[in-house]
Design an enzyme around this catalytic site. Sequence first.
Site, PDB file in Angstrom:
ATOM      1  N   HIS A   1       0.813  -1.225   0.000  1.00  0.00           N
ATOM      2  CA  HIS A   1       0.000   0.000   0.000  1.00  0.00           C
ATOM      3  C   HIS A   1       0.841   1.267   0.000  1.00  0.00           C
ATOM      4  O   HIS A   1       0.332   2.338  -0.319  1.00  0.00           O
ATOM      5  CB  HIS A   1      -1.032  -0.029   1.143  1.00  0.00           C
ATOM      6  CG  HIS A   1      -0.513   0.390   2.471  1.00  0.00           C
ATOM      7  ND1 HIS A   1      -0.158  -0.488   3.456  1.00  0.00           N
ATOM      8  CD2 HIS A   1      -0.308   1.629   2.990  1.00  0.00           C
ATOM      9  CE1 HIS A   1       0.247   0.192   4.524  1.00  0.00           C
ATOM     10  NE2 HIS A   1       0.167   1.473   4.269  1.00  0.00           N
TER      11      HIS A   1
ATOM     12  N   ASP B   1      -0.345  -7.506   1.743  1.00  0.00           N
ATOM     13  CA  ASP B   1       0.242  -6.148   1.700  1.00  0.00           C
ATOM     14  C   ASP B   1       1.770  -6.245   1.729  1.00  0.00           C
ATOM     15  O   ASP B   1       2.401  -6.134   2.779  1.00  0.00           O
ATOM     16  CB  ASP B   1      -0.294  -5.352   2.901  1.00  0.00           C
ATOM     17  CG  ASP B   1      -0.023  -3.860   2.787  1.00  0.00           C
ATOM     18  OD1 ASP B   1       0.466  -3.433   1.730  1.00  0.00           O
ATOM     19  OD2 ASP B   1      -0.302  -3.141   3.774  1.00  0.00           O
TER      20      ASP B   1
ATOM     21  N   SER C   1       4.367   2.119   8.073  1.00  0.00           N
ATOM     22  CA  SER C   1       4.020   1.022   7.167  1.00  0.00           C
ATOM     23  C   SER C   1       5.220   0.443   6.444  1.00  0.00           C
ATOM     24  O   SER C   1       6.116   1.173   6.015  1.00  0.00           O
ATOM     25  CB  SER C   1       3.016   1.500   6.121  1.00  0.00           C
ATOM     26  OG  SER C   1       1.749   1.486   6.692  1.00  0.00           O
TER      27      SER C   1
HETATM   28  N1  ARG Z   1      -1.222   2.190   7.084  1.00  0.00           N
HETATM   29  C1  ARG Z   1      -0.288   2.850   7.943  1.00  0.00           C
HETATM   30  C2  ARG Z   1       0.844   3.424   7.135  1.00  0.00           C
HETATM   31  O1  ARG Z   1       0.681   3.590   5.949  1.00  0.00           O
HETATM   32  C3  ARG Z   1       0.177   1.960   9.059  1.00  0.00           C
HETATM   33  C4  ARG Z   1      -0.849   1.895  10.098  1.00  0.00           C
HETATM   34  C5  ARG Z   1      -0.492   1.020  11.235  1.00  0.00           C
HETATM   35  N2  ARG Z   1      -1.435   1.301  12.247  1.00  0.00           N
HETATM   36  C6  ARG Z   1      -1.444   0.738  13.446  1.00  0.00           C
HETATM   37  N3  ARG Z   1      -2.338   1.121  14.308  1.00  0.00           N
HETATM   38  N4  ARG Z   1      -0.585  -0.190  13.756  1.00  0.00           N
HETATM   39  O2  ARG Z   1       1.842   3.890   7.641  1.00  0.00           O
END
Ligand code: ARG
Length: 278
Positions: free
Chosen positions: A82, A135, A232
């Site tokens: 992503h 992912d 992420s």
């Molecule tokens: N989707 C987020 C990113 O792009 C990561 C989110 C992780 N969230 C969590 N509560 N562990 O960085």
Amino acid sequence: MRNFPRLLLGALALALPLGHLAALGPPSATAATRVIGGSEVTAADHPWVVAVASREYFGSGRSGQFCGGVLVGRSAVATAAHCFSSEVLGTDVSRVDDLRVVVGRTDLRTDEGREIEVARVWVNPAWDSRTNAGDLAVLTLASPMPAGDVLPMAEKEDPAYAPGTSAGVFGWGDVRGDGSYATTLRKARVSVLEDARCAAAYPGGPAGTYQPESMVCAGLPQGGPDACQGDSGGPLVARGRLVGLVSWGVGCGERDLPGVYTRVGSVRDLIADSGGVS
Ligand code: ARG
């Protein structure tokens, strides 16, 4: 952001255009000293943690960092699919021609370590943006890193996946859940949680659906330490092995809403087959 309704946060957790947040500028020095239940560590002590960066799209203040990653081969960095979506990049990945992997840099405001060119980007074609399953992306470095910097991956049935196993999550992401991006690398200590707990937390919603075959979740039952936006793709490490890649969650560090990770033991063959690992 903490005051946002849960549903909206859920959507934001994935759809947040990090480029827009980066435009807010670097966080204050105090923001980086404490994280969501974590503390500062050095890149020298954890040479396999890398930052995925584009100065052109995310600004030079924090070396262009927009995601985390981890060295799984001398020329291979595992990260999240992503991270290369148009929601995150604000453009098609093919247009980002200054994609770099930053190694050995604890503080993104410095020029410590190196910025390595990315020769190839493989984004898992099976990544499902609706559930978030699969992912995973693999970046091939233009020049190899020392073998000693590589972090071994967990096996499919690794004991490290036993609920209650202590794990560390690393990154330069949001330290408070309000867009306060860290400038220095930090680590939060979490526990691998039972699949049932994660399935109950995420039965299907705008942020994703928990799938035990391809995901693992971690946190503390009462909330607290967690990964957050900007982390992420970064590593979740237990028993000296890579067990997960930061993927998604609703909010950050909230009680009964644990962080969800790509289950490395389930995708290690996919990583090997991606062609990026030498
Ligand atoms: N989707 C987020 C990113 O792009 C990561 C989110 C992780 N969230 C969590 N509560 N562990 O960085």
